[in-house]
Write a protein that holds these residues in place. Sequence first.
Motif, PDB file in Angstrom:
ATOM      1  N   ILE A   1      25.603  33.000  31.124  1.00 26.81           N
ATOM      2  CA  ILE A   1      24.447  32.042  31.076  1.00 26.81           C
ATOM      3  C   ILE A   1      23.710  32.482  32.392  1.00 26.81           C
ATOM      4  CG2 ILE A   1      23.672  29.919  31.008  1.00 26.81           C
ATOM      5  CD1 ILE A   1      24.554  30.994  28.512  1.00 26.81           C
ATOM      6  N   GLY A   2      24.495  32.509  33.568  1.00 24.67           N
ATOM      7  CA  GLY A   2      23.999  32.676  34.851  1.00 24.67           C
ATOM      8  C   GLY A   2      23.062  33.815  35.049  1.00 24.67           C
ATOM      9  N   ASN A   3      23.219  35.032  34.248  1.00 22.62           N
ATOM     10  CA  ASN A   3      22.446  36.319  33.990  1.00 22.62           C
ATOM     11  C   ASN A   3      21.166  35.921  33.495  1.00 22.62           C
ATOM     12  OD1 ASN A   3      24.479  37.762  35.504  1.00 22.62           O
ATOM     13  ND2 ASN A   3      25.248  38.598  33.456  1.00 22.62           N
ATOM     14  N   SER A   4      21.219  35.131  32.269  1.00 21.02           N
ATOM     15  CA  SER A   4      19.935  34.712  31.822  1.00 21.02           C
ATOM     16  C   SER A   4      18.885  34.225  32.395  1.00 21.02           C
ATOM     17  CB  SER A   4      20.370  34.267  30.443  1.00 21.02           C
ATOM     18  OG  SER A   4      20.860  33.069  30.356  1.00 21.02           O
ATOM     19  N   VAL A   5      19.622  32.944  33.135  1.00 18.70           N
ATOM     20  CA  VAL A   5      18.830  32.279  34.002  1.00 18.70           C
ATOM     21  C   VAL A   5      18.402  32.862  35.253  1.00 18.70           C
ATOM     22  CG1 VAL A   5      19.164  30.181  35.886  1.00 18.70           C
ATOM     23  CG2 VAL A   5      20.179  30.063  33.120  1.00 18.70           C
ATOM     24  N   GLU A   6      19.030  33.806  35.834  1.00 15.64           N
ATOM     25  CA  GLU A   6      18.683  34.665  36.896  1.00 15.64           C
ATOM     26  C   GLU A   6      17.343  35.516  36.407  1.00 15.64           C
ATOM     27  OE1 GLU A   6      20.085  38.072  39.994  1.00 15.64           O
ATOM     28  OE2 GLU A   6      21.227  36.974  38.571  1.00 15.64           O
ATOM     29  N   GLU A   7      17.475  36.101  35.229  1.00 14.28           N
ATOM     30  CA  GLU A   7      16.407  36.911  34.776  1.00 14.28           C
ATOM     31  C   GLU A   7      15.281  36.207  34.303  1.00 14.28           C
ATOM     32  OE1 GLU A   7      14.452  40.377  33.330  1.00 14.28           O
ATOM     33  OE2 GLU A   7      16.135  40.294  34.361  1.00 14.28           O
ATOM     34  N   TYR A   8      15.445  34.689  33.783  1.00 15.22           N
ATOM     35  CA  TYR A   8      14.402  33.879  33.276  1.00 15.22           C
ATOM     36  C   TYR A   8      13.609  33.390  34.722  1.00 15.22           C
ATOM     37  CZ  TYR A   8      11.980  29.426  32.153  1.00 15.22           C
ATOM     38  OH  TYR A   8      10.920  28.262  32.446  1.00 15.22           O
ATOM     39  N   SER A   9      14.332  33.074  35.709  1.00 16.30           N
ATOM     40  CA  SER A   9      13.816  32.983  37.163  1.00 16.30           C
ATOM     41  C   SER A   9      13.026  34.018  37.597  1.00 16.30           C
ATOM     42  CB  SER A   9      14.772  32.244  38.231  1.00 16.30           C
ATOM     43  OG  SER A   9      15.432  31.133  37.472  1.00 16.30           O
ATOM     44  N   ARG A  10      13.579  35.154  37.501  1.00 24.79           N
ATOM     45  CA  ARG A  10      12.732  36.423  38.554  1.00 24.79           C
ATOM     46  C   ARG A  10      11.536  36.649  37.680  1.00 24.79           C
ATOM     47  NH1 ARG A  10      12.423  41.591  37.567  1.00 24.79           N
ATOM     48  NH2 ARG A  10      13.777  41.494  35.381  1.00 24.79           N
ATOM     49  N   THR A  11      11.361  36.571  36.374  1.00 25.67           N
ATOM     50  CA  THR A  11      10.027  36.661  35.477  1.00 25.67           C
ATOM     51  C   THR A  11       9.389  35.557  35.367  1.00 25.67           C
ATOM     52  OG1 THR A  11      11.190  36.631  33.342  1.00 25.67           O
ATOM     53  CG2 THR A  11      11.266  38.552  34.410  1.00 25.67           C
ATOM     54  N   LEU A  12       9.517  34.280  35.949  1.00 27.22           N
ATOM     55  CA  LEU A  12       9.053  33.131  35.500  1.00 27.22           C
ATOM     56  C   LEU A  12       7.196  33.351  35.917  1.00 27.22           C
ATOM     57  CD1 LEU A  12       9.047  30.315  34.325  1.00 27.22           C
ATOM     58  CD2 LEU A  12       9.781  29.511  36.958  1.00 27.22           C
ATOM     59  N   ASN A  13       6.822  33.693  37.075  1.00 27.44           N
ATOM     60  CA  ASN A  13       5.582  33.694  37.233  1.00 27.44           C
ATOM     61  C   ASN A  13       5.037  35.209  37.319  1.00 27.44           C
ATOM     62  OD1 ASN A  13       5.424  30.898  38.059  1.00 27.44           O
ATOM     63  ND2 ASN A  13       6.400  31.356  40.035  1.00 27.44           N
ATOM     64  N   THR A  14       5.541  36.065  36.308  1.00 26.89           N
ATOM     65  CA  THR A  14       4.949  37.523  36.224  1.00 26.89           C
ATOM     66  C   THR A  14       4.344  37.560  34.790  1.00 26.89           C
ATOM     67  OG1 THR A  14       7.192  38.227  35.429  1.00 26.89           O
ATOM     68  CG2 THR A  14       6.614  38.279  37.792  1.00 26.89           C
ATOM     69  N   SER A  15       3.931  38.581  34.443  1.00 24.69           N
ATOM     70  CA  SER A  15       3.526  39.038  32.944  1.00 24.69           C
ATOM     71  C   SER A  15       4.653  39.247  32.123  1.00 24.69           C
ATOM     72  CB  SER A  15       2.579  40.252  33.204  1.00 24.69           C
ATOM     73  OG  SER A  15       3.752  41.352  33.724  1.00 24.69           O
ATOM     74  N   LEU A  16       6.051  39.416  32.698  1.00 28.09           N
ATOM     75  CA  LEU A  16       7.091  39.665  31.880  1.00 28.09           C
ATOM     76  C   LEU A  16       7.782  38.562  31.322  1.00 28.09           C
ATOM     77  CD1 LEU A  16       8.709  42.542  33.911  1.00 28.09           C
ATOM     78  CD2 LEU A  16       7.468  42.766  31.734  1.00 28.09           C
ATOM     79  N   ALA A  17       7.152  37.080  31.887  1.00 28.76           N
ATOM     80  CA  ALA A  17       7.991  35.835  31.483  1.00 28.76           C
ATOM     81  C   ALA A  17       7.646  35.408  29.962  1.00 28.76           C
ATOM     82  CB  ALA A  17       6.928  34.871  32.184  1.00 28.76           C
ATOM     83  N   THR A  18       9.166  35.059  29.546  1.00 28.30           N
ATOM     84  CA  THR A  18       9.155  34.619  28.202  1.00 28.30           C
ATOM     85  C   THR A  18       8.819  33.453  27.870  1.00 28.30           C
ATOM     86  OG1 THR A  18      11.312  34.027  28.319  1.00 28.30           O
ATOM     87  CG2 THR A  18      11.118  36.205  27.996  1.00 28.30           C
ATOM     88  N   GLY A  19       8.655  32.478  28.907  1.00 25.97           N
ATOM     89  CA  GLY A  19       8.390  30.865  28.828  1.00 25.97           C
ATOM     90  C   GLY A  19       9.529  30.101  28.242  1.00 25.97           C
ATOM     91  N   THR A  20      10.601  30.769  27.939  1.00 21.92           N
ATOM     92  CA  THR A  20      11.577  30.018  27.207  1.00 21.92           C
ATOM     93  C   THR A  20      12.840  29.937  28.263  1.00 21.92           C
ATOM     94  OG1 THR A  20      11.377  31.119  25.069  1.00 21.92           O
ATOM     95  CG2 THR A  20      13.436  30.185  25.308  1.00 21.92           C
ATOM     96  N   ASN A  21      12.918  28.546  28.513  1.00 24.58           N
ATOM     97  CA  ASN A  21      13.983  28.271  29.391  1.00 24.58           C
ATOM     98  C   ASN A  21      15.392  28.389  28.673  1.00 24.58           C
ATOM     99  OD1 ASN A  21      16.049  26.790  31.025  1.00 24.58           O
ATOM    100  ND2 ASN A  21      14.333  25.982  32.293  1.00 24.58           N
ATOM    101  N   PRO A  22      16.404  29.166  29.243  1.00 20.22           N
ATOM    102  CA  PRO A  22      17.600  29.684  28.614  1.00 20.22           C
ATOM    103  C   PRO A  22      18.603  28.410  28.547  1.00 20.22           C
ATOM    104  CG  PRO A  22      17.630  30.528  30.749  1.00 20.22           C
ATOM    105  CD  PRO A  22      16.112  30.068  30.649  1.00 20.22           C
ATOM    106  N   LEU A  23      18.282  27.297  28.946  1.00 17.75           N
ATOM    107  CA  LEU A  23      18.948  26.102  29.314  1.00 17.75           C
ATOM    108  C   LEU A  23      18.515  25.048  28.393  1.00 17.75           C
ATOM    109  CD1 LEU A  23      19.694  25.765  33.297  1.00 17.75           C
ATOM    110  CD2 LEU A  23      21.187  26.861  31.285  1.00 17.75           C
ATOM    111  N   GLY A  24      17.706  25.425  27.267  1.00 16.46           N
ATOM    112  CA  GLY A  24      17.370  24.568  26.421  1.00 16.46           C
ATOM    113  C   GLY A  24      16.015  24.531  25.858  1.00 16.46           C
ATOM    114  N   GLY A  25      15.252  25.683  26.237  1.00 18.83           N
ATOM    115  CA  GLY A  25      13.880  25.972  26.081  1.00 18.83           C
ATOM    116  C   GLY A  25      13.419  26.192  24.631  1.00 18.83           C
ATOM    117  N   THR A  26      14.262  26.515  23.748  1.00 20.34           N
ATOM    118  CA  THR A  26      13.861  26.812  22.483  1.00 20.34           C
ATOM    119  C   THR A  26      13.988  25.588  21.575  1.00 20.34           C
ATOM    120  OG1 THR A  26      15.999  27.615  21.918  1.00 20.34           O
ATOM    121  CG2 THR A  26      14.258  28.996  22.614  1.00 20.34           C
ATOM    122  N   SER A  27      14.358  24.365  21.910  1.00 17.49           N
ATOM    123  CA  SER A  27      14.535  23.190  21.202  1.00 17.49           C
ATOM    124  C   SER A  27      13.344  22.596  21.001  1.00 17.49           C
ATOM    125  CB  SER A  27      15.748  22.331  21.804  1.00 17.49           C
ATOM    126  OG  SER A  27      15.204  21.931  22.934  1.00 17.49           O
TER     127      SER A  27
END
Length: 302
Positions: free
Chosen positions: A254-280
């Motif tokens: 999970i740490g890897n997915s959180v790190e990837e989410y944080s790295r792309t959060l303010n870029t054009s690659l951002a998914t907008g889905t928080n890996p700790l509960g963002g799709t609920s």
Amino acid sequence: GMPRATKVLIVDTRIALRFVLCLLGSGSASTIEKVQSAAIMRGIHKEISWLIAQQGCDTKIRITAAKTLCNIGTSNPAASSCILQDISWSPTCHEASKMMLKRLSLDDQKQTPLSNDASTWMEMIHAAGSSIERNALAAIAAALHNCIACKHDDDLYQIGKSIASDKLLCSNLMRYILPSSVIKPNGREESSSNKDVQTQDHSDDATEWIARLIESLSAIGILPFLYKSLGGSCPQDDRDTGITPEQLILLHCIGNSVEEYSRTLNTSLATGTNPLGGTSGDDDERILLTFEFLAKQWIAFR
């Protein structure tokens, strides 16, 4: 050597599975959906699960069967619902005892009779993982992931909680997420440069699909339940006094997915889905619950 009748059975089974797999992988979307529905109606998914879970199963048969199971449930909500309903997460204590006694009583020369009863996800994962058949393991994890991906909202959350409450299934997923060569390197590998070993990528398709499955469960707010299930104490007990290897693997995944989410959060690659509960559906609440749980764990281990 192997009896001729057994060789013929193996070849015929391979041909039959390749034929079904071909039907599921060609034609229009409506044609594939009809094949999926026909396979479900005839209970092929249950028979395939039994085949995959057999210890000593022919490698090519297990791989093709696992890919077939995956294709039967992919992008088909009705088919995936039947698969999830008919194939349990893991055997009950009574079923496990019966299987153990049966294996002890069977003579090595006797063949296990064909069964119409479905095996479980845990048995399939354990059979492929313990046989070091990583391609089959990848297809099994993909099958489970794709079946869950067809679910939505509350159904998805309840299925996620059900998976997380199954300690046997979760433990086997974490146990086989990496190849056995990584867990038990030989002496020559151990004597090589530690830096080279640490920087080497040991992941394969099985690693990727199991990680994807775990990340999808975490994204609906299931991480606290998964963590508790993998602990040394009862999943309902919040007073864990230690951390298990399976929990470490889970946090790393999970740490890897959180790190990837944080790295792309303010870029054009951002998914907008928080890996700790963002799709609920109530993602803010589940994200906060996950953060609160992780904070408590961090305080407990300080």
